[in-house]
Design an enzyme around this catalytic site. Structure first.
Site, short mmCIF file in Angstrom:
data_model
loop_
_atom_site.label_atom_id
_atom_site.label_comp_id
_atom_site.label_asym_id
_atom_site.label_seq_id
_atom_site.Cartn_x
_atom_site.Cartn_y
_atom_site.Cartn_z
N TYR A 92 0.97 4.10 -11.69
CA TYR A 92 -0.14 4.52 -10.83
C TYR A 92 0.21 5.69 -9.92
CZ TYR A 92 2.20 1.15 -7.71
OH TYR A 92 3.11 0.46 -6.98
N CYS A 97 8.06 -41.49 -21.04
CA CYS A 97 7.99 -42.85 -21.55
C CYS A 97 8.53 -42.80 -22.97
CB CYS A 97 6.54 -43.33 -21.54
SG CYS A 97 6.31 -44.84 -22.49
S1 IVH Z 1 -0.16 2.94 -4.51
C1 IVH Z 1 0.16 4.60 -1.43
N1 IVH Z 1 -1.54 1.76 -6.38
O1 IVH Z 1 0.76 -2.47 -3.67
C2 IVH Z 1 1.39 4.24 -2.08
N2 IVH Z 1 0.04 0.47 -5.16
O2 IVH Z 1 0.89 -2.57 -0.73
C3 IVH Z 1 1.45 2.79 -2.38
N3 IVH Z 1 0.18 -1.87 -5.89
O3 IVH Z 1 4.10 -1.47 -3.19
C4 IVH Z 1 1.36 2.46 -3.79
N4 IVH Z 1 -1.32 -1.73 -7.48
O4 IVH Z 1 3.47 -2.73 -5.34
C5 IVH Z 1 -0.60 1.61 -5.44
N5 IVH Z 1 -2.83 0.83 -8.09
C6 IVH Z 1 -1.88 0.71 -7.14
C7 IVH Z 1 -1.24 -0.52 -6.91
C8 IVH Z 1 -0.28 -0.61 -5.90
C9 IVH Z 1 -0.47 -2.53 -6.87
C10 IVH Z 1 1.19 -2.47 -5.00
C11 IVH Z 1 2.53 -1.76 -4.99
C12 IVH Z 1 2.76 -1.34 -3.57
C13 IVH Z 1 1.87 -2.27 -2.83
C14 IVH Z 1 1.46 -1.63 -1.55
#
Ligand code: IVH
Length: 675
Positions: free
Chosen positions: A232, A432
């Site tokens: 992402y 059992c």
């Molecule tokens: S962006 C802005 N995009 O959420 C930079 N994070 O609370 C942060 N996460 O550590 C990451 N899906 O583990 C981003 N589509 C997504 C996400 C995502 C899950 C998690 C990731 C991050 C945490 C932040």
């Protein structure tokens, strides 16, 4: 053996497997069945074993390599890995938007990217010249751990990137890809079941399962865990200029990385809000656990302008879904007996609404789970409901505990038949041991035998199973086939029509495939997938019954625990008697030739193979034909539908021409299948 040079064939097989992974994980459009994939992998492993000098470090066979790590080395992230501020409701989402507008000014053209926030753990993958060189966990955002060996085992993570030909952008010379490692809902449930059955500790949720599976000292263990990945974001990048989040997601996808298909781009904030609500409603149907929606300002220049406060970027926010946890009182603990004799403790709760559903019962997994968490009757406990998974007790809320709570002890005897319970060495479960006789076990066995995934006998369910057993009409599942109109004569609720339907349904089940019968036997660890593989390999129940543990573990996907369970089952005297009765009742014992057909496009056609085909061995071509319902024959006759001929075909081709039988080349065969 194939006619190709080993180096060329290795190259071809590696490419085919890489493409298969790409189709499966990135395009979500599988091109090969598991069996086809496994066959290619086996061939590649075999060739590489013969020619170790030809093994490429990015070969699909090289995902698990090296020895267990004593500990993970620390990795300092070149750019910190950020976290996200939360918006707990719509009002907070609007507040975030208002602040963005305040900081950037009301006239800046804004657009947004929204992505599901999958609950897993963040990782960073460093690629140099297109090759994966390092993978690290987020850690505290500044320093993480080097888990390269473990991440290499995750098939969704490409070891080398594709050249992004579909975009007018070059392949980055260096790129850090950031994303989430997670476990799908079904995979998580299956893993826990497997761990529980093997007497190992279960994971409390999919996130913990993903984290625990990734941080294994031995990467071979990680390789067996169903980990998924989606990308992402990017960290430092060289050799390409990315200007926004939406473009970056497209770029990552073009590099062959999995990117969540549900991500969207919106110009209007109202559409962002609508998306968040729509997703909250759809949450239950997702194949993975999502705890929210991430909303990001698209433009990287605007992101820089907005900046970061501590660890939270001002340009992004996580709209959180409401928690699906609640606290209620544990009124009692009961035990449920399963068909294999395992007793599972069940929490009887004071009813509580969690995420719109009233929960009265929750799983307590096993005796150790209860004692390790010191869960007592009368405690207030936290109960969690995760999607379709049965709700479970997380643990007691200790500060609410009063003096009235009572420690619970696992029963020493079977509540159904009174037999002293046994605990298998090294397993968490009590069972059992009264396999043949315990009536409660038999009821569960019948329910399983008649269930839709097994023999699929309509008209028999839990109630009937209990009735048949308690009335003494059946003492094993084979006795179902001995039922006749007299069995029900004069029994309340059984009129002539119902009896006829029931007997007919039982009779019809005799035609179910041997695979379903194998599922119906309820051998531990043998579900529909294992049953399919076993039947494909052994062909008949007799061959399977004769198999030794070493025959069984030789099969892909069968480990020692499964093999031992199968052998133990067939060794038991009551199993042998049961099987003899089922066979005498006229059930199917052998696989039909085209039982596991992928399609029936070649059904009714007989093929003869001759000569050398350009890209397949004759075995592979044969497998392809039978997989699509065709039959194979050794010799050409008037009954032959097609002769498939490659180079240096001999007398069979001559005979086909004489008899006027159509001759196909490899491309012709593929076209016929696709038609
Ligand atoms: S962006 C802005 N995009 O959420 C930079 N994070 O609370 C942060 N996460 O550590 C990451 N899906 O583990 C981003 N589509 C997504 C996400 C995502 C899950 C998690 C990731 C991050 C945490 C932040």
């Amino acid at each position: 053996m194939t006619h190709l040079e080993p180096a060329q064939r290795i190259h071809e097989l590696s490419a085919a497997l890489r493409v298969a992974d790409y189709h499966y994980y990135v395009l979500d459009d599988p091109q090969l069945s598991d069996a086809e994939y496994d066959a290619l992998m086996r061939e590649l492993r075999g060739l590489e074993a013969q020619h170790p000098e030809l093994i490429n470090p990015v070969s699909p066979t090289q995902r698990v390599a090296g020895v267990a790590a004593a500990q993970f080395a620390k990795v300092t992230h070149p750019q910190p890995m950020l976290s996200l501020a939360n918006a707990m409701d719509e009002a907070e989402l609007h507040e975030w938007h208002a602040r963005v507008l305040r900081l950037l000014g009301p006239d800046v053209p804004l657009s947004f990217v929204v992505e599901p926030k999958i609950d897993g753990l963040a990782i960073a993958l460093r690629y140099e010249e297109g090759h994966l060189v390092q993978g690290a966990t987020r850690g505290d955002g500044t320093v993480g751990e080097d888990v390269t060996a473990n991440l290499r085992t995750v098939r969704a993570i490409p070891l080398s990137l594709r050249v992004p030909t579909e975009l007018a952008l070059p392949l980055a010379t260096q790129i850090e890809v950031r994303g989430e490692i997670y476990m799908g809902r079904d995979d998580f449930a299956a893993l826990n079941q497997r761990l529980e059955a093997a007497g190992e500790k279960c994971f409390a949720n999919a996130r913990n399962a993903a984290a625990g599976s990734l941080r294994q000292k031995d990467a071979a263990v990680t390789a067996e865990r169903p980990l998924r990945f989606f990308a992402y974001a990017v960290g430092p990048v060289q050799g390409v200029n990315l200007t926004g989040q939406w473009q970056t997601l497209h770029y990552l996808r073009a590099l062959g990385l999995p990117v969540n298909r549900d991500a969207q781009h919106f110009d209007r904030f109202a559409a962002v809000v609508a998306f968040c609500h729509e997703w909250m409603a759809r949450r239950e149907q997702l194949p993975f656990e999502a705890d929210g929606i991430v909303v990001k300002v698209d433009d990287f220049a605007l992101q820089r302008e907005l900046g970061v406060v501590q660890r939270d970027p001002r340009w992004a926010v996580a709209f959180k879904f409401p928690a699906r946890e609640a606290v209620t009182r544990l009124a009692a603990i009961t035990v449920n007996l399963g068909r294999t004799g395992v007793l599972t403790p069940n929490a009887e709760l004071e009813p509580v609404v969690i995420g719109g559903v009233t929960v009265r019962n929750a799983s307590l997994h096993n005796a150790d789970y209860i004692s390790e968490r010191d869960i007592r009757i009368g405690d207030f406990v936290t109960v969690k409901r995760a999607g379709d998974v049965i709700p479970y007790v997380v643990g007691p809320v200790l500060h609410l505990r009063d003096a009235s709570v009572q420690v619970w002890h696992f029963p020493s005897h079977c509540p159904a038949c009174g037999t002293a319970l046994e605990r298998v060495e090294g397993e968490a479960a009590w069972r059992c041991p009264n396999f043949g006789i315990c009536p409660a076990q038999l009821v569960r066995k019948v329910e399983h035998f008649v269930s839709r995934g097994a023999m699929d006998i309509a008209g028999i369910g839990e109630r009937q199973a209990e009735q048949f057993v308690s009335a003494g009409w059946i003492s094993d599942v084979a006795d179902l086939y001995a039922l006749n109109a007299e069995s029900f004569a004069g029994v309340e609720g059984y009129g002539p029509k119902r009896i006829a339907n029931l007997l007919q349904a039982i009779e019809a089940s005799k035609q179910r495939s041997v695979e379903r019968l194998l599922v119906g036997l309820g051998i531990r660890f043998v579900g529909s997938v294992a049953a399919r593989d076993l039947v494909r390999h052994f062909g008949t129940l007799d061959a399977l019954m004769a198999a030794s543990e070493s025959d069984l573990v030789a099969l892909e996907g069968v480990g020692p625990v499964v093999a031992a369970s199968i052998v133990t089952f067939f060794q038991r005297e009551e199993s042998r008697q049961l099987l003899a009765k089922l066979r005498a009742a006229g059930l199917r014992w052998e696989r039909e030739a085209n039982e596991d057909a992928l399609s029936t496009s070649l059904a009714g056609k007989t093929f003869v193979l001759t000569g050398t085909l350009p890209s397949m061995t004759r075995e592979q071509a044969g497998a392809l034909i039978t997989a699509h319902g065709g039959k194979l024959s050794e010799s050409v006759s008037k009954k032959t539908s097609y002769v498939v001929a490659g180079s240096s075909a001999g007398s069979k081709l001559t005979k086909a021409t004489q008899l006027g039988i159509p001759v196909l080349d490899e491309a012709g065969l593929r076209a016929l299948i696709a038609a």
